[in-house]
Design an enzyme around this catalytic site. Structure first.
Site, PDB file in Angstrom:
ATOM      1  CG  ASP A  89      -0.309  -0.214   2.522  1.00 48.01           C
ATOM      2  OD1 ASP A  89       0.049   0.805   3.163  1.00 48.01           O
ATOM      3  OD2 ASP A  89      -0.159  -1.377   2.939  1.00 48.01           O
TER       4      ASP A  89
ATOM      5  CG  ASP B 108      -5.663   3.585   7.755  1.00 51.37           C
ATOM      6  OD1 ASP B 108      -5.742   3.102   8.895  1.00 51.37           O
ATOM      7  OD2 ASP B 108      -4.623   4.125   7.318  1.00 51.37           O
TER       8      ASP B 108
ATOM      9  CD  GLU C  75      -3.391   3.474  11.245  1.00 51.54           C
ATOM     10  OE1 GLU C  75      -2.413   3.291  11.993  1.00 51.54           O
ATOM     11  OE2 GLU C  75      -3.340   3.399   9.999  1.00 51.54           O
TER      12      GLU C  75
END
Length: 247
Positions: free
Chosen positions: A45, A134, A136
């Site tokens: 990525d 994403d 986090e």
């Protein structure tokens, strides 16, 4: 995962990938389920940190797929997105887009709509991986979980997911760590049945799964390696990856 375009994340200590992780010898993507060494598609990525990538070189080095950062919150777009997203496809790789969620700034639905307008759309062409979220640690503040309680965090993720599902027909892939997920969602099991997991764990095995999942569809096993950016592996065969992309 590379943050790209904003101040560096306040992450825990960087864990250098061991030789075993890079080789993926006897990789285990689900607890107790060994995968044949070398059989799984290797990918990575990227974000603005990698700038313009030499995609023919990535393909020659064994890259089969890539996730490209498209957006963050509702005020950031990866300036290299077109080169990375379209260039990888031209080189013969499967590619998808991801959004870095910042739940403290706006609703999940609002951020999903921004993402889908700026690169996160999906189509069943056999080359486009489903959109990814994403979610986090907070790179901007020491406030744990973006200042949201566990119920609010689950609601935010559901809002993001619902908008992606409504507009694309696909549930988003969820990128996270086991520790963050279990802490900030309270170990929510609401997503494991229909949201593919992209697990980040820079060790020589994925380790325990977040609550709700029994296996990881993707495993980010290192933050550096042969391919640009973070190193990933798909839990299956190349045929399976194409089927996954097609929905």
């Amino acid at each position: 995962m590379d943050h790209g375009g904003h101040p560096p994340r306040r992450r825990g200590r960087l864990i250098a990938a061991s030789a075993a992780a890079l080789a993926l010898g006897a990789a285990v993507l689900a607890e107790g389920t060994p995968a044949a060494a070398g059989a799984q598609p290797q990918g990575h990525d990227v974000s603005s940190h990698q700038k313009n990538v030499s995609w023919p070189a990535v393909r020659a080095d064994g890259g089969s797929f890539v996730y490209v950062k498209a957006t963050e919150a509702t005020d950031y777009r990866n300036p290299y997105f077109a080169q990375q997203y379209n260039g990888s496809r031209k080189a013969g790789m499967l590619r998808g887009a991801y959004h870095f969620g910042v739940p403290s700034r706006s609703s999940g639905r609002t951020q999903a709509a921004y993402f889908l307008r700026h690169g996160g759309a999906w189509r069943a062409d056999g080359w486009t991986l489903p959109p990814a979220l994403d979610i986090e640690g907070n790179p901007y503040s020491k406030r744990k979980c973006y200042g949201l309680d566990r119920t609010e965090m689950v609601r935010w993720i559901s809002s993001f997911s619902g908008e992606v599902r409504r507009r694309t027909g696909r549930h988003p892939v969820i990128y996270t760590t086991t520790r963050w997920w279990n802490s900030c969602t309270g170990g929510s099991r609401a997503f494991g049945a229909d949201h593919p997991l992209w697990l980040a764990n820079w060790h020589d095995s994925p380790g325990p799964m977040p609550a709700g999942w029994s296996f990881a569809t993707f495993w980010q096993h290192a933050n550096r390696g042969l391919l640009p950016g973070d190193q990933d592996v798909f839990n299956g065969t190349m045929k399976g990856l194409r089927q996954f992309a097609s929905g």
